[in-house]
Write a protein that holds these residues in place. Structure first.
Motif, PDB file in Angstrom:
ATOM      1  N   TYR A 112      42.505   4.824  13.322  1.00 34.78           N
ATOM      2  CA  TYR A 112      41.267   4.866  13.002  1.00 34.78           C
ATOM      3  C   TYR A 112      40.110   4.838  14.113  1.00 34.78           C
ATOM      4  O   TYR A 112      39.144   5.497  14.270  1.00 34.78           O
ATOM      5  N   TRP A 113      40.766   3.945  15.105  1.00 35.53           N
ATOM      6  CA  TRP A 113      39.759   3.373  16.051  1.00 35.53           C
ATOM      7  C   TRP A 113      39.515   4.664  16.886  1.00 35.53           C
ATOM      8  O   TRP A 113      37.953   5.002  17.338  1.00 35.53           O
ATOM      9  N   ASP A 114      40.348   5.537  17.420  1.00 33.01           N
ATOM     10  CA  ASP A 114      40.107   6.546  18.131  1.00 33.01           C
ATOM     11  C   ASP A 114      40.219   8.234  17.328  1.00 33.01           C
ATOM     12  O   ASP A 114      40.528   9.114  18.032  1.00 33.01           O
TER      13      ASP A 114
ATOM     14  N   ALA B  70      35.846  12.018  19.070  1.00 38.77           N
ATOM     15  CA  ALA B  70      36.195  10.530  19.152  1.00 38.77           C
ATOM     16  C   ALA B  70      36.315  10.464  20.798  1.00 38.77           C
ATOM     17  O   ALA B  70      36.867   9.357  21.123  1.00 38.77           O
ATOM     18  N   GLU B  71      36.162  11.298  21.730  1.00 39.39           N
ATOM     19  CA  GLU B  71      36.102  10.913  23.161  1.00 39.39           C
ATOM     20  C   GLU B  71      35.298   9.877  23.433  1.00 39.39           C
ATOM     21  O   GLU B  71      35.480   9.224  24.571  1.00 39.39           O
ATOM     22  N   TYR B  72      34.280   9.591  22.710  1.00 41.22           N
ATOM     23  CA  TYR B  72      33.536   8.607  22.970  1.00 41.22           C
ATOM     24  C   TYR B  72      34.327   7.098  23.170  1.00 41.22           C
ATOM     25  O   TYR B  72      33.792   6.351  24.100  1.00 41.22           O
ATOM     26  N   VAL B  73      35.263   6.990  22.506  1.00 41.63           N
ATOM     27  CA  VAL B  73      36.002   5.654  22.871  1.00 41.63           C
ATOM     28  C   VAL B  73      36.682   5.582  24.095  1.00 41.63           C
ATOM     29  O   VAL B  73      36.643   4.589  24.760  1.00 41.63           O
ATOM     30  N   ASP B  74      37.174   6.969  24.769  1.00 42.60           N
ATOM     31  CA  ASP B  74      37.553   6.628  26.253  1.00 42.60           C
ATOM     32  C   ASP B  74      36.370   6.405  27.139  1.00 42.60           C
ATOM     33  O   ASP B  74      36.490   5.921  28.051  1.00 42.60           O
TER      34      ASP B  74
ATOM     35  N   TRP C  99      30.895   6.784  16.097  1.00 44.04           N
ATOM     36  CA  TRP C  99      31.766   8.043  16.343  1.00 44.04           C
ATOM     37  C   TRP C  99      32.732   8.180  14.970  1.00 44.04           C
ATOM     38  O   TRP C  99      32.810   7.451  14.483  1.00 44.04           O
ATOM     39  N   PRO C 100      33.563   9.233  15.197  1.00 42.00           N
ATOM     40  CA  PRO C 100      34.429   9.605  13.761  1.00 42.00           C
ATOM     41  C   PRO C 100      35.470   8.401  13.608  1.00 42.00           C
ATOM     42  O   PRO C 100      35.869   7.916  14.787  1.00 42.00           O
ATOM     43  N   HIS C 101      36.084   8.298  12.589  1.00 43.55           N
ATOM     44  CA  HIS C 101      36.921   7.373  12.292  1.00 43.55           C
ATOM     45  C   HIS C 101      37.760   7.913  11.051  1.00 43.55           C
ATOM     46  O   HIS C 101      37.585   7.969   9.919  1.00 43.55           O
ATOM     47  N   LEU C 102      39.080   8.685  11.342  1.00 45.18           N
ATOM     48  CA  LEU C 102      39.927   9.099  10.474  1.00 45.18           C
ATOM     49  C   LEU C 102      40.554   7.901   9.876  1.00 45.18           C
ATOM     50  O   LEU C 102      40.832   7.049  10.560  1.00 45.18           O
TER      51      LEU C 102
ATOM     52  N   PRO D 240      39.877  11.592   5.138  1.00 42.86           N
ATOM     53  CA  PRO D 240      38.783  11.253   5.011  1.00 42.86           C
ATOM     54  C   PRO D 240      38.482  10.867   6.568  1.00 42.86           C
ATOM     55  O   PRO D 240      39.066  10.033   7.067  1.00 42.86           O
ATOM     56  N   ASP D 241      36.936  11.102   7.013  1.00 43.60           N
ATOM     57  CA  ASP D 241      36.427  10.497   8.113  1.00 43.60           C
ATOM     58  C   ASP D 241      35.446   9.544   7.743  1.00 43.60           C
ATOM     59  O   ASP D 241      34.209  10.143   7.331  1.00 43.60           O
TER      60      ASP D 241
END
Length: 400
Positions: free
Chosen positions: A123-125, A152-156, A172-175, A191-192
């Motif tokens: 979920y987080w990344d 999801a590169e925002y996380v890094d 940011w995206p969350h699968l 789902p995202d």
């Protein structure tokens, strides 16, 4: 008539709340607990506890072997998949293997079509990780592939903490879940929550290929899906706006999906794999407290849909139209605890067991012929239960 067999429930709970994406109430515990539910009366008996670190928040039973696969819910480092042997006599689990997912806050596992690989969703990344499964032993090999969502590169880059996440759930995206399409069997729907989309993937021999996406209503925050057993109808719960959307599934779009680069919108009236038919609320119109959806499950009969509301602390109950799949809310059952994070049906589909993770309790409800729920039993002292998996016990046991 012979008595019906009890259901052995494996319960996953939090062991270290400091590494979660959120800051829930509830006690830190051992990790995995087992409870026996008697289908004659709905009574509960605690069997055992097993120490499993850290935060085993999802549990999948192997379909044949006495093995379970668990995911660890952490945002501080990579989550792991933990493989454990299950003793169905005692309900205890013993870890035999632990592998890096290469994603954080892993929240769901699913088999691929031939069960040669296990798919993990983080979920987080926003990552999808596949693991080869040994056919005879059920043990896993190292990750075959890690799909990284390009959004999801925002996380890094920004290294957000949980407080930023809680303030901006869609930054940011969350699968959040992976579902094999039950109708064509040829692709997967994910789902995202961050982008209000259902992503479509091919997963063959451990290789993950993005096929496209279907846009949903903005701001819903899709968390989980479920699928009608007879109709071509899917359901998606909006965690953020406390809704369930009924979606018509169009088989004539499958070939187009498999070509790749598929895009459609469920709300614009144009041809789409998923077309919005109805959206219903899971909470009262005037809500006195913040609430978000945690879980949604269709009863095996296809007649009723149940949804857990965290904050309102209730189970919303819907009847399902047998011809169209549309929903009518027929009840709101108090969960008799705080933050019903997860629930599941027993093996007879006669009872629903709810884990109230912020009040360290589980409650069994009898499912009436009307679909409404009737309290059967309550058990306290089970720390922060966030997942419940029904299994078969090895032998019958008397419930005291």
């Amino acid at each position: 008539p012979a008595p019906r067999e009890p259901t052995l429930f494996l319960l996953g709970g939090y062991t270290d709340k400091s590494v979660l994406a959120h800051a829930p109430a509830g006690t830190e515990g051992e990790g995995v607990y087992s409870v026996l539910l008697d289908p004659e009366h709905g009574t509960l008996e605690t069997l055992s506890s097993s120490s499993v670190k850290t935060n085993p928040a999802f549990i999948l039973k192997h379909p044949v072997l006495d093995l379970v696969y668990m995911t660890t819910e952490v945002i501080s480092e990579s989550s792991e998949v933990v493989v454990a042997r299950l003793d169905r006599r005692t309900g205890g689990v013993e870890e035999v293997q632990r592998l890096l997912v290469h994603g954080r806050s892993t929240c769901h596992l699913q088999w691929d079509a031939d069960r040669s690989h296990l798919i993990a969703v983080s979920y987080w990344d926003s990552r999808l990780t596949t693991f080869p499964v040994h056919r005879a032993t059920g043990l896993l090999g190292e990750a075959a592939m890690v799909y990284r969502d390009p959004g999801a590169e925002y996380v890094d880059r920004a290294k957000p903490d949980r407080w930023e996440h809680l303030a901006h759930r869609q930054r940011w995206p969350h699968l959040h879940q992976v579902n094999r399409d039950p109708y064509s069997g040829q692709f997967y729907l994910v789902p995202d929550l961050g982008r209000d989309q259902i992503h479509l993937f091919s997963m063959l021999a451990g290789q993950v290929t993005k096929l496209g996406a279907v846009q949903l209503r903005r701001g819903a925050g899709p968390r989980h899906m479920d699928f009608h057993p007879r109709l071509r109808v899917a359901y998606v719960c909006g965690e953020l706006d406390n809704t369930v959307t009924v979606l018509r599934y169009s088989p004539d779009q499958v070939a187009r999906v498999l070509e790749g680069d598929y895009t459609s919108d469920s709300t614009d009236g144009l041809p789409s794999l998923l077309t919005s038919l109805q959206t219903v609320s899971t909470v009262p119109l005037k809500l006195a407290t913040k609430s978000t959806i945690a879980e949604m499950r269709l009863h095996p009969s296809g007649q009723f849909l149940y949804v857990a509301n965290r904050g309102h602390n209730s189970i919303a109950i819907f009847s399902v139209d047998p011809d169209t799949g549309s929903l009518t809310r027929i009840g709101l059952q108090d969960s008799l605890g705080a933050f019903p994070r997860h629930f599941n049906f027993d093996n007879t589909a006669s009872f629903l067991l709810v884990g109230n993770h912020a009040s360290d309790s589980v409650v069994s409800f009898r499912i009436l012929a009307s679909g409404l729920l009737e309290v059967a039993a309550k058990m306290k002292g089970l720390p922060s239960i966030v997942w419940l998996t029904p299994c078969r016990p090895q032998f019958l046991q008397t419930i005291s």
